[in-house]
Design a protein around this motif. Structure first.
Motif, PDB file in Angstrom:
ATOM      1  N   UNK A   1       0.813  -1.195   0.000  1.00 46.38           N
ATOM      2  CA  UNK A   1       0.000   0.000   0.000  1.00 46.38           C
ATOM      3  C   UNK A   1       0.855   1.257   0.000  1.00 46.38           C
ATOM      4  N   UNK A   2       1.972   1.225   0.684  1.00 44.45           N
ATOM      5  CA  UNK A   2       2.805   2.417   0.767  1.00 44.45           C
ATOM      6  C   UNK A   2       3.329   2.830  -0.599  1.00 44.45           C
ATOM      7  N   UNK A   3       3.652   1.849  -1.414  1.00 40.54           N
ATOM      8  CA  UNK A   3       4.189   2.150  -2.740  1.00 40.54           C
ATOM      9  C   UNK A   3       3.124   2.843  -3.601  1.00 40.54           C
ATOM     10  N   UNK A   4       1.881   2.417  -3.514  1.00 41.61           N
ATOM     11  CA  UNK A   4       0.784   3.037  -4.270  1.00 41.61           C
ATOM     12  C   UNK A   4       0.571   4.468  -3.784  1.00 41.61           C
ATOM     13  N   UNK A   5       0.629   4.684  -2.501  1.00 41.42           N
ATOM     14  CA  UNK A   5       0.451   6.023  -1.943  1.00 41.42           C
ATOM     15  C   UNK A   5       1.567   6.953  -2.413  1.00 41.42           C
ATOM     16  N   UNK A   6       2.807   6.434  -2.475  1.00 42.27           N
ATOM     17  CA  UNK A   6       3.933   7.256  -2.936  1.00 42.27           C
ATOM     18  C   UNK A   6       3.751   7.657  -4.398  1.00 42.27           C
ATOM     19  N   UNK A   7       3.321   6.724  -5.222  1.00 48.60           N
ATOM     20  CA  UNK A   7       3.112   7.012  -6.646  1.00 48.60           C
ATOM     21  C   UNK A   7       1.998   8.041  -6.796  1.00 48.60           C
ATOM     22  N   UNK A   8       0.945   7.884  -6.009  1.00 49.84           N
ATOM     23  CA  UNK A   8      -0.173   8.822  -6.067  1.00 49.84           C
ATOM     24  C   UNK A   8       0.289  10.220  -5.647  1.00 49.84           C
ATOM     25  N   UNK A   9       1.109  10.288  -4.615  1.00 49.26           N
ATOM     26  CA  UNK A   9       1.643  11.570  -4.156  1.00 49.26           C
ATOM     27  C   UNK A   9       2.483  12.222  -5.247  1.00 49.26           C
ATOM     28  N   UNK A  10       3.300  11.445  -5.928  1.00 53.13           N
ATOM     29  CA  UNK A  10       4.144  11.979  -7.002  1.00 53.13           C
ATOM     30  C   UNK A  10       3.271  12.527  -8.133  1.00 53.13           C
ATOM     31  N   UNK A  11       2.221  11.807  -8.499  1.00 54.23           N
ATOM     32  CA  UNK A  11       1.323  12.276  -9.557  1.00 54.23           C
ATOM     33  C   UNK A  11       0.632  13.579  -9.163  1.00 54.23           C
ATOM     34  N   UNK A  12       0.199  13.671  -7.920  1.00 50.06           N
ATOM     35  CA  UNK A  12      -0.454  14.888  -7.441  1.00 50.06           C
ATOM     36  C   UNK A  12       0.517  16.069  -7.461  1.00 50.06           C
ATOM     37  N   UNK A  13       1.728  15.843  -7.025  1.00 52.76           N
ATOM     38  CA  UNK A  13       2.720  16.922  -7.015  1.00 52.76           C
ATOM     39  C   UNK A  13       3.053  17.375  -8.439  1.00 52.76           C
ATOM     40  N   UNK A  14       3.216  16.416  -9.341  1.00 49.03           N
ATOM     41  CA  UNK A  14       3.508  16.752 -10.736  1.00 49.03           C
ATOM     42  C   UNK A  14       2.352  17.542 -11.348  1.00 49.03           C
ATOM     43  N   UNK A  15       1.135  17.121 -11.064  1.00 50.33           N
ATOM     44  CA  UNK A  15      -0.041  17.828 -11.565  1.00 50.33           C
ATOM     45  C   UNK A  15      -0.122  19.244 -11.018  1.00 50.33           C
ATOM     46  N   UNK A  16       0.194  19.408  -9.741  1.00 51.62           N
ATOM     47  CA  UNK A  16       0.158  20.737  -9.116  1.00 51.62           C
ATOM     48  C   UNK A  16       1.198  21.662  -9.734  1.00 51.62           C
ATOM     49  N   UNK A  17       2.386  21.139  -9.979  1.00 52.26           N
ATOM     50  CA  UNK A  17       3.448  21.941 -10.595  1.00 52.26           C
ATOM     51  C   UNK A  17       3.053  22.335 -12.014  1.00 52.26           C
ATOM     52  N   UNK A  18       2.475  21.408 -12.762  1.00 52.33           N
ATOM     53  CA  UNK A  18       2.044  21.702 -14.129  1.00 52.33           C
ATOM     54  C   UNK A  18       0.961  22.771 -14.141  1.00 52.33           C
ATOM     55  N   UNK A  19       0.034  22.693 -13.213  1.00 52.88           N
ATOM     56  CA  UNK A  19      -1.038  23.687 -13.117  1.00 52.88           C
ATOM     57  C   UNK A  19      -0.460  25.052 -12.748  1.00 52.88           C
ATOM     58  N   UNK A  20       0.487  25.090 -11.838  1.00 49.95           N
ATOM     59  CA  UNK A  20       1.145  26.331 -11.432  1.00 49.95           C
ATOM     60  C   UNK A  20       1.858  26.964 -12.628  1.00 49.95           C
ATOM     61  N   UNK A  21       2.605  26.162 -13.394  1.00 52.00           N
ATOM     62  CA  UNK A  21       3.315  26.673 -14.567  1.00 52.00           C
ATOM     63  C   UNK A  21       2.335  27.206 -15.607  1.00 52.00           C
ATOM     64  N   UNK A  22       1.230  26.513 -15.787  1.00 49.16           N
ATOM     65  CA  UNK A  22       0.222  26.951 -16.746  1.00 49.16           C
ATOM     66  C   UNK A  22      -0.337  28.313 -16.361  1.00 49.16           C
ATOM     67  N   UNK A  23      -0.619  28.498 -15.082  1.00 47.59           N
ATOM     68  CA  UNK A  23      -1.128  29.798 -14.612  1.00 47.59           C
ATOM     69  C   UNK A  23      -0.088  30.898 -14.785  1.00 47.59           C
ATOM     70  N   UNK A  24       1.183  30.570 -14.572  1.00 43.96           N
ATOM     71  CA  UNK A  24       2.245  31.556 -14.790  1.00 43.96           C
ATOM     72  C   UNK A  24       2.306  31.987 -16.253  1.00 43.96           C
ATOM     73  N   UNK A  25       2.183  31.028 -17.163  1.00 49.19           N
ATOM     74  CA  UNK A  25       2.224  31.335 -18.593  1.00 49.19           C
ATOM     75  C   UNK A  25       1.068  32.255 -18.975  1.00 49.19           C
TER      76      UNK A  25
END
Length: 87
Positions: A1-25
């Motif tokens: 379960x921990x491995x799935x949670x880590x992958x999910x956390x990474x996806x959420x962080x990547x999505x948040x960074x992409x959204x932040x960059x999009x708003x900056x553009x």
């Protein structure tokens, strides 16, 4: 379960960074357009027909023997473009 949670956390962080960059553009683009407007620049395509051309086209169309297609061909534009300029 921990491995799935880590992958999910990474996806959420990547999505948040992409959204932040999009708003900056978007923010930078809007600022650039506002600065261009302040310098007197206007966006968009230049009109195919000048005011002088439109007056000449109206004068040509007063002759009942001249068609809109002929006038449009004379100015090198399509009939819809001529109609839009005349309205």
């Amino acid at each position: 379960m921990d491995q799935i949670a880590n992958v999910e956390l990474i996806f959420h962080m990547t999505g948040s960074i992409a959204q932040f960059e999009s708003r900056l553009i978007v923010e930078r683009s809007k600022a650039g357009l506002a600065a261009a407007r302040a310098r007197g620049r206007k966006g968009g395509r230049k009109p195919k027909l000048s005011q002088k051309d439109i007056k000449q086209a109206k004068a040509m169309l007063l002759d009942p023997l001249v068609t809109k297609s002929e006038v449009a061909e004379h100015f090198g534009v399509s009939r819809p473009t001529l109609n839009k300029a005349l309205s």
